[in-house]
Write an enzyme that holds these catalytic residues in place. Structure first.
Site, short mmCIF file in Angstrom:
data_model
loop_
_atom_site.label_atom_id
_atom_site.label_comp_id
_atom_site.label_asym_id
_atom_site.label_seq_id
_atom_site.Cartn_x
_atom_site.Cartn_y
_atom_site.Cartn_z
N LYS A 44 27.10 26.90 17.25
CA LYS A 44 27.76 25.81 17.98
C LYS A 44 28.79 26.40 18.95
O LYS A 44 29.15 27.57 18.84
CB LYS A 44 28.42 24.86 16.99
CG LYS A 44 29.49 25.49 16.13
CD LYS A 44 29.95 24.55 15.03
CE LYS A 44 30.99 25.22 14.14
NZ LYS A 44 31.32 24.38 12.98
N TYR A 271 57.80 34.03 33.37
CA TYR A 271 58.39 32.68 33.37
C TYR A 271 59.38 32.53 32.22
O TYR A 271 59.10 32.91 31.09
CB TYR A 271 57.30 31.63 33.23
CG TYR A 271 56.46 31.46 34.48
CD1 TYR A 271 57.02 31.02 35.67
CD2 TYR A 271 55.10 31.74 34.44
CE1 TYR A 271 56.25 30.85 36.81
CE2 TYR A 271 54.30 31.57 35.58
CZ TYR A 271 54.89 31.13 36.76
OH TYR A 271 54.12 30.97 37.87
C1 LIG Z 1 31.11 25.28 11.86
C2 LIG Z 1 30.32 24.92 10.68
C3 LIG Z 1 29.82 25.92 9.84
C4 LIG Z 1 30.17 27.38 10.02
O1 LIG Z 1 31.49 27.58 9.61
P1 LIG Z 1 32.15 29.06 9.63
O2 LIG Z 1 33.45 28.87 9.00
O3 LIG Z 1 32.24 29.44 11.06
O4 LIG Z 1 31.22 29.92 8.87
C5 LIG Z 1 28.99 25.53 8.81
N1 LIG Z 1 28.70 24.22 8.61
C6 LIG Z 1 29.19 23.23 9.38
C7 LIG Z 1 28.85 21.83 9.09
C8 LIG Z 1 30.02 23.55 10.44
O5 LIG Z 1 30.51 22.57 11.21
#
Ligand SMILES: *Cc1c(COP(=O)(O)O)cnc(C)c1O
Length: 377
Positions: A44, A271
């Protein structure tokens, strides 16, 4: 010449990290649990900022890919990925179902509205679905009380040829730091689902890398784990580094010095003058700022390397630049390489800690304006 900044993605590290997860699952495989879980590589958010196309190559040996975005899933199929693809939030409106059907995407079904949309949709082939239980994350999923009814509705849809293979799924809230809560979530999942047929999916990175967790998940179906962050070489745990876990950084975020200033004692940097030179010193100006995805909350002292030497960020991060302490690198000059994180630099987790966030956020936030190159090594 474009600005001297880049994010280099190592395909070798992506596949190495996948192998680390695979070995970790294998080494707790016992007589009682003879079947090792299969792996969905979670890609993702543009593969946690590493690029979908790179992830497809680096994770060629994964059993499946999991993501959120329908268009990303279609891109994976168009690029030739034939193994399963799971949409972690399922679909959002009825027209998405036709796309899932056409591209053979598996769907997470987490609410009654989705079940009802599936029931009244018309499509060509049965769609594989994972029915999600809310076991305590309180984000997505059917409650314990509604799960049986939802699963029966899914089984009925399977009978009518709407759904294909079914599975049971949940997500863990504290697998990185609270074993008691995690064990309670797994127990609730087992109690609610183990008598129902279907594949099983529970574990994220932290759970997949904790010995003795996936073996607590029970049920007859094949188990699938869903690691994300660890595949990119960052640690899901606060108290274990990625290198403790044998992981390699998949992204190296680097830039060059585009300016050098010599400060007198008492001079301010950047800044707000939040850093005041305690003595005469040289400061390097790096072609990287928050518009590139470097965290603006990185405080003075955040680790960074200049010419391979570990030093620190000074003062506020600007939109396009940040300042570093050149005291330990007297030979640094305009053009010298700076590594913000990755191979030869601090870990993304170290930078995240100094910025009040987590490696996940930094990796996802590397800006589109940063050119991404790919290396095999
Ligand atoms: C993002 C996600 C994962 C992976 O999680 P990590 O902590 O990056 O391993 C697994 N399952 C779901 C539903 C997620 O949203």
């Amino acid at each position: 010449m474009p600005r001297p900044i880049s994010a280099v993605v190592s395909l070798e590290s992506l596949s190495h990290n996948l192998a680390v997860v695979s070995q970790s699952l294998n080494c707790v495989c016992t007589v009682a649990h003879p079947v090792v879980p299969r792996i969905w590589a979670v890609i993702k958010a543009n593969a946690y900022g590493h690029g979908i196309t790179n992830a497809l190559r680096g994770f060629a040996r994964a059993d499946g890919l999991a993501m959120l975005d329908l268009n990303e899933a279609v891109r994976c199929r168009d690029a030739g990925w034939n193994k399963p693809i799971l949409l972690l939030e399922g679909f959002f409106e009825p027209s998405d179902i036709a796309v899932a059907d056409q591209y053979r995407l598996s769907l997470v079904v987490h609410c009654q509205d989705q079940l009802d949309m599936l029931d009244s949709a018309r499509f060509d082939h049965p769609i594989d679905a994972f029915i999600k239980l809310n076991s305590g994350m309180n984000r997505l999923g059917f409650s314990e009380a509604n799960y049986q009814t939802a699963y029966r509705q899914a089984l009925a849809a399977q009978q009518r040829g709407i759904l294909g293979a079914l599975g049971k799924m949940t997500h863990l809230a504290c697998a990185d730091d609270n074993l008691a809560i995690t064990t309670r979530q797994i127990q609730l999942f087992n109690d609610t689902t183990s008598h129902l047929p279907g594949k099983i999916s529970v574990c994220n990175s932290a759970a997949a890398l904790t010995p003795g967790l996936w073996t607590q998940v029970s049920g007859q179906g094949e188990q699938w784990v869903r690691p994300g962050i660890c595949l990119y070489g960052a640690s899901p745990f606060a108290d274990k580094t990625a290198s403790d876990l044998g992981l390699l950084p998949a992204m190296t975020f680097s830039a060059r010095l585009i300016g050098v200033q010599t400060l007198a004692k008492g001079a301010g940097v950047g800044y707000g003058h939040t850093f005041i030179a305690p003595c005469a010193m040289r400061v390097g100006v790096v072609a990287c700022g928050y518009a590139d995805g470097y965290p603006r909350h990185a405080s003075t002292g955040t680790p960074i390397t200049v010419d391979g030497v570990l030093t620190r960020v000074l003062g506020r991060v600007s939109m396009d630049m940040l300042a570093v302490d050149l005291t330990p690198v007297p030979g640094a000059h305009v053009g010298t390489t700076v590594i913000m994180w990755g191979r030869g630099g601090p870990s993304v987790d170290d930078v995240a800690r100094a910025s009040g966030t987590i490696g996940y956020e930094l990796l996802c936030a590397v800006a589109p304006r940063v050119p991404k190159t790919v290396v095999m090594m």
